[in-house]
Design a protein around this motif. Structure first.
Motif, mmCIF file in Angstrom:
data_model
loop_
_atom_site.group_PDB
_atom_site.id
_atom_site.type_symbol
_atom_site.label_atom_id
_atom_site.label_comp_id
_atom_site.label_asym_id
_atom_site.label_seq_id
_atom_site.Cartn_x
_atom_site.Cartn_y
_atom_site.Cartn_z
ATOM 1 N N SER A 1 10.498 13.745 -3.402
ATOM 2 C CA SER A 1 8.885 14.156 -2.848
ATOM 3 C C SER A 1 8.312 15.130 -3.564
ATOM 4 O O SER A 1 7.227 15.215 -3.471
ATOM 5 N N LYS B 1 7.300 2.206 -5.477
ATOM 6 C CA LYS B 1 6.773 1.509 -4.237
ATOM 7 C C LYS B 1 7.912 1.361 -3.362
ATOM 8 O O LYS B 1 7.715 1.236 -1.952
ATOM 9 N N CYS C 1 10.559 3.331 -2.863
ATOM 10 C CA CYS C 1 10.490 4.557 -1.887
ATOM 11 C C CYS C 1 9.341 4.869 -1.052
ATOM 12 O O CYS C 1 9.716 5.312 -0.025
ATOM 13 N N MET C 2 8.046 4.305 -1.419
ATOM 14 C CA MET C 2 6.934 4.506 -0.410
ATOM 15 C C MET C 2 7.063 3.580 0.801
ATOM 16 O O MET C 2 7.027 3.996 1.956
ATOM 17 N N ASP C 3 7.626 2.337 0.597
ATOM 18 C CA ASP C 3 7.746 1.328 1.630
ATOM 19 C C ASP C 3 8.720 1.905 2.749
ATOM 20 O O ASP C 3 8.855 1.632 3.781
ATOM 21 N N ARG D 1 9.101 4.862 3.353
ATOM 22 C CA ARG D 1 8.617 6.115 3.854
ATOM 23 C C ARG D 1 9.531 7.328 3.453
ATOM 24 O O ARG D 1 9.525 8.453 3.932
ATOM 25 N N ILE E 1 8.316 8.690 0.473
ATOM 26 C CA ILE E 1 7.070 9.565 -0.423
ATOM 27 C C ILE E 1 5.850 8.831 0.553
ATOM 28 O O ILE E 1 6.019 7.818 1.033
ATOM 29 N N ALA E 2 4.893 9.718 0.428
ATOM 30 C CA ALA E 2 3.663 9.386 1.062
ATOM 31 C C ALA E 2 2.731 8.324 0.435
ATOM 32 O O ALA E 2 1.958 7.438 1.109
ATOM 33 N N TYR E 3 2.925 8.399 -0.981
ATOM 34 C CA TYR E 3 2.054 7.530 -1.946
ATOM 35 C C TYR E 3 2.625 7.194 -3.352
ATOM 36 O O TYR E 3 3.819 8.031 -3.531
ATOM 37 N N ASN E 4 2.403 6.594 -3.871
ATOM 38 C CA ASN E 4 2.834 5.871 -5.310
ATOM 39 C C ASN E 4 2.247 6.702 -6.216
ATOM 40 O O ASN E 4 1.044 6.317 -6.515
#
Length: 495
Positions: A179, A243, A245-247, A249, A251-254
């Motif tokens: 994060s 991406k 990791c973002m998918d 959830r 992290i909040a954004y790439n």
């Protein structure tokens, strides 16, 4: 602070701000534009500067709190933009500004300052701490991602390249909670790509160095750097990881969103070009061909007449060459680039006339598993040493073809270009080359016995230039096979 750009349009004066690259995906725009509603001169510059300050605070909060609503923060910041001029205005942080204007304009500016204050532009409160939970160490997430890649049966080359890219990134930014990966880390990675030497792992001066040490050493050297397309591939691999990791959830954004190494024009310039007829005549000039090793003789010929990828050819097994319903062909079915790459490619008559099937029989009789024995089957794959020889020695030095846009992969472009000129549709070309073609039947089954004769006829329709390739006598490579067996026997005795 975002720098305001004043734009004079027919409808009046506007101000435009550039949205930071790492926030463009969340904001949904590259620029923010606002009308100044007729205000000009000092008042316009003041209003633009004040809005810029408010936006900088909004951007800062978006970074610190990924769960915050960007529309709400930006609306509050933009709400502070009214029109007007000032006499003497004192900001809440003590800053005093003096200018000229009417009483009405002066009042509007005071109202703007009040709106900006409410939006938090001048607040001295500490930034909002992130509320998202810890996502785990970067090294742990990389290890799990690579394990998932193996479970998805990705090619070894893809797995190896991805692991290398992520290892470099980890070495550059350090092991931290996922994060905490930030735009600053992306800047560090992009700077490293800009200075990373080409083929660093093969150069003794960089052996055993950490990624940071490689970059530091490269900045003081004049070594050739990575090609733009190579840098783009490294960035793409990192983008795919983040991406994922973002998918999930985590992290909040790439942080990679919005980053690019090259522009469209550069991409087109770097695209590999097909060989022309002059190139092909030089490549297959009998004086340039010394068939000592079977892979150096056959792989370029197969590349021309099948359009297959280098690694697809180099990893062939003798059992992959088969005659089905009277049609000789080769199965591309092992470590493939993607599902649509699995296919059965009919062999043109030229390959039969040149003795390729006779060569396969001699390899079978010598009890070799691979069509091209002696090539390494680990690391980057058997195509790696063949590519090094072809691109650096054969193409450049022996044949004098120095165009950087041409390499072994140009055979694939040559095949597709000649097929198109011969009247084959894109879908039929994709069926031969293993390119994805949407809902193509390639995704269901790669042999396609029902269309085999059609594909055999298609590949026979392609018009190739006449070349002076000489057929080798039967059993030509048997001495090579014997030498290879002798080397293998010596190795076994040493072990």
């Amino acid at each position: 602070m975002p720098k305001p750009l004043l734009m004079n349009r027919k409808s009046g004066l506007y101000v435009r701000f550039f949205v930071p690259v790492d926030l463009q995906a969340r904001v949904g725009s590259k620029y923010l534009v606002r009308s100044l509603q007729g205000v000009r001169a000092d008042a316009a510059r003041l209003m633009a500067a004040a809005l810029g300050y408010a936006l900088s605070k909004a951007f800062e909060r978006l970074r610190m709190d990924p769960m915050s609503d960007p529309d709400d923060l930006l609306d509050k910041a933009k709400a502070g933009l009214a029109t007007g001029k000032v006499y003497d205005i004192e900001f809440p942080n003590g800053l005093k500004i003096h200018t000229n204007g009417t009483d009405a304009e002066h009042q509007r500016v005071r109202e703007t300052i009040a709106d900006l204050t409410q939006a938090g532009a001048f607040s001295s409160a500490p930034p909002i701490a992130p509320t998202h939970p810890k996502a785990g160490l970067l090294s742990e997430r990389i290890e799990k991602f690579l394990a998932q890649m193996k479970g998805q049966e990705r090619s070894e080359t893809n797995h190896f390249d991805t692991a290398f890219t992520l290892k470099v990134f980890l070495g550059l930014v350090g092991d931290k909670d996922l994060s905490e990966v930030s735009p600053t880390d992306m800047d560090t990675f992009m700077d490293a790509l800009a200075h990373w030497p080409a083929n660093a792992s093969k150069k003794p001066q960089y052996k055993g160095l950490t990624p940071k040490q490689v970059v530091a050493k490269a900045k003081g050297n004049s070594d050739k750097k990575l090609a733009p397309r190579t840098k783009e591939k490294h960035l793409d691999r990192l983008r795919v990881f983040l991406k994922n990791c973002m998918d999930r959830r985590l992290i909040a954004y790439n942080p990679c969103d919005g980053l690019r190494v090259t522009g469209k024009a550069q991409d087109e310039e770097q695209t590999k070009q097909p060989f022309n007829e002059k190139d092909l005549k030089a490549l297959f000039d009998p004086s340039h061909i010394t068939p000592i090793m079977p892979h150096k003789h056959w792989i370029p010929i197969l590349g021309l007449y099948t359009g297959a990828r280098l690694n697809e050819l180099a990893q062939l097994h003798v059992e992959d060459i088969e005659c089905i319903d009277g049609v000789f062909g080769m199965h591309i079915r092992r470590k493939v680039k993607n599902p649509s790459s699995r296919r059965f490619v009919p062999l043109r008559q030229e390959l039969l006339d040149l003795g390729f099937i006779d060569y396969i029989e001699s390899a079978k009789q010598a009890k070799f598993e691979h069509v091209f024995p002696g090539l390494p089957q680990d690391g980057n794959g058997p195509g790696d040493p063949v590519g090094d020889w072809f691109n650096r020695t054969n193409l450049r030095k022996t044949c004098g073809i120095n165009d950087p846009s041409k390499s072994f992969h140009s055979f694939r472009h040559t095949f597709a270009s000649l097929a198109e000129r011969s009247g084959l549709s894109d879908q039929r070309i994709a069926r031969l080359t293993g390119h994805s073609s949407g809902s193509s039947v390639l995704r269901r089954h790669y042999i396609q016995a029902s269309t085999l004769q059609e594909r055999f006829e298609d590949i026979g329709k392609i018009r190739f230039p006449e070349l002076s390739i000489k057929a080798l006598k039967k059993g030509f490579f048997e001495p090579y096979f014997k030498r290879l067996r002798a080397v293998e026997a010596r190795k076994e005795r040493v072990i």
